[in-house]
Design a protein around this motif. Sequence first.
Motif, PDB file in Angstrom:
ATOM      1  N   HIS A   5       0.867  -1.177   0.000  1.00 25.62           N
ATOM      2  CA  HIS A   5       0.000   0.000   0.000  1.00 25.62           C
ATOM      3  C   HIS A   5       0.905   1.229   0.000  1.00 25.62           C
ATOM      4  O   HIS A   5       1.676   1.432   0.938  1.00 25.62           O
ATOM      5  N   ARG A  23      -4.945   8.710   5.938  1.00 28.84           N
ATOM      6  CA  ARG A  23      -4.420   9.653   6.917  1.00 28.84           C
ATOM      7  C   ARG A  23      -3.057  10.203   6.444  1.00 28.84           C
ATOM      8  O   ARG A  23      -2.766  11.393   6.562  1.00 28.84           O
ATOM      9  N   LYS A  42      -2.449  -0.605   5.355  1.00 25.73           N
ATOM     10  CA  LYS A  42      -3.608  -0.275   4.510  1.00 25.73           C
ATOM     11  C   LYS A  42      -4.552   0.737   5.172  1.00 25.73           C
ATOM     12  O   LYS A  42      -5.007   1.687   4.541  1.00 25.73           O
ATOM     13  N   ASN A  43      -4.811   0.532   6.489  1.00 27.58           N
ATOM     14  CA  ASN A  43      -5.857   1.338   7.124  1.00 27.58           C
ATOM     15  C   ASN A  43      -5.457   2.788   7.388  1.00 27.58           C
ATOM     16  O   ASN A  43      -6.303   3.586   7.788  1.00 27.58           O
ATOM     17  N   ILE A  44      -4.187   3.149   7.178  1.00 28.00           N
ATOM     18  CA  ILE A  44      -3.855   4.568   7.438  1.00 28.00           C
ATOM     19  C   ILE A  44      -3.363   5.310   6.194  1.00 28.00           C
ATOM     20  O   ILE A  44      -2.840   6.421   6.289  1.00 28.00           O
ATOM     21  N   ARG A  45      -3.601   4.678   5.029  1.00 22.56           N
ATOM     22  CA  ARG A  45      -3.183   5.350   3.788  1.00 22.56           C
ATOM     23  C   ARG A  45      -3.819   6.738   3.663  1.00 22.56           C
ATOM     24  O   ARG A  45      -3.152   7.709   3.317  1.00 22.56           O
TER      25      ARG A  45
END
Length: 289
Positions: free
Chosen positions: A149, A261, A256-259
Amino acid sequence: MATWSAPGKVFLFGEHAVLYEKPGIALAIRPRVYVTVRKTSHPHHAKSPYIDQCFREFGVKGSVYINSQLPSSSGLGSSAAVTVATLAAINDEFDMGRSKEQIAELAWKIEKKVQKGRASATDTTVSTYGGMFLIKEGTRKRLAPQNYHLVIGNSQISHSTSRMVEKVAEMKSKHPAIINPVLDSIEAIVMDAMKHLDEPAYLGKLMDMNHCLLEMLGVGHPQLSRLVLAARSTGAFGAKITGAGGGGCMVALAPKNIRARIAGAIEVFDGRAIITCIDTEGLRKERDA
Ligand code: MEV
């Protein structure tokens, strides 16, 4: 009429060092560049030495239309993507019968010619074939594609690849005792990365190291440093300049979950963020409109 597309690229490791017989790792990314070529009695196209050279190599004339979401002169391989897609579209429109391999070779030759002799085969290889490669001089090794990512930060500061390449050459000839070990260290990073390609957190640390070494080569820029620090402090595994530096882009490898941000932090620091991932397809024929 023939339309072909080709992806952009990022260097994960090894830019500049690849021009000194060291290996580098690069991968194809979205967005792509779309090129349409048409046989016509009144040829016209955007002013570009790359496109001019493509037609010269094939000895034909035609019109070209380019549709690109890949920012130009930013280190994301847009000139290589335009070159390989233009060659493929001319090859198709004029039935020249060239293979993908021949197009990749020809594109590299054109890059070297336009950039006055100093261009690695990285951009043209990655854009032609897609996926991820270890590049060393004229050789390439395809690597298993990884679902990284990535967040790219475009500093929007224009730079010249050839000027940056010259700058590193000057540094190397002025300070060989310092710069040669820097190039050796970049090589060591690439070799270590090869053993950890499926460990993004580990690779992130190596990217941070590669960034410092690129700054030692003289291709850093305060705005790139700001974007790199913004990405790291928002939780990226690692971040570095990608491409020639001195402006252009940085790349962060991220969970993946903080792209989003990280992309937000890049924008806060006046960068243009692109959230992206590997493009496993290289050159591709598109349906004509
Ligand atoms: C530019 O994207 C990367 C350089 O290593 C030049 C090249 O590989 O051709 C600076």
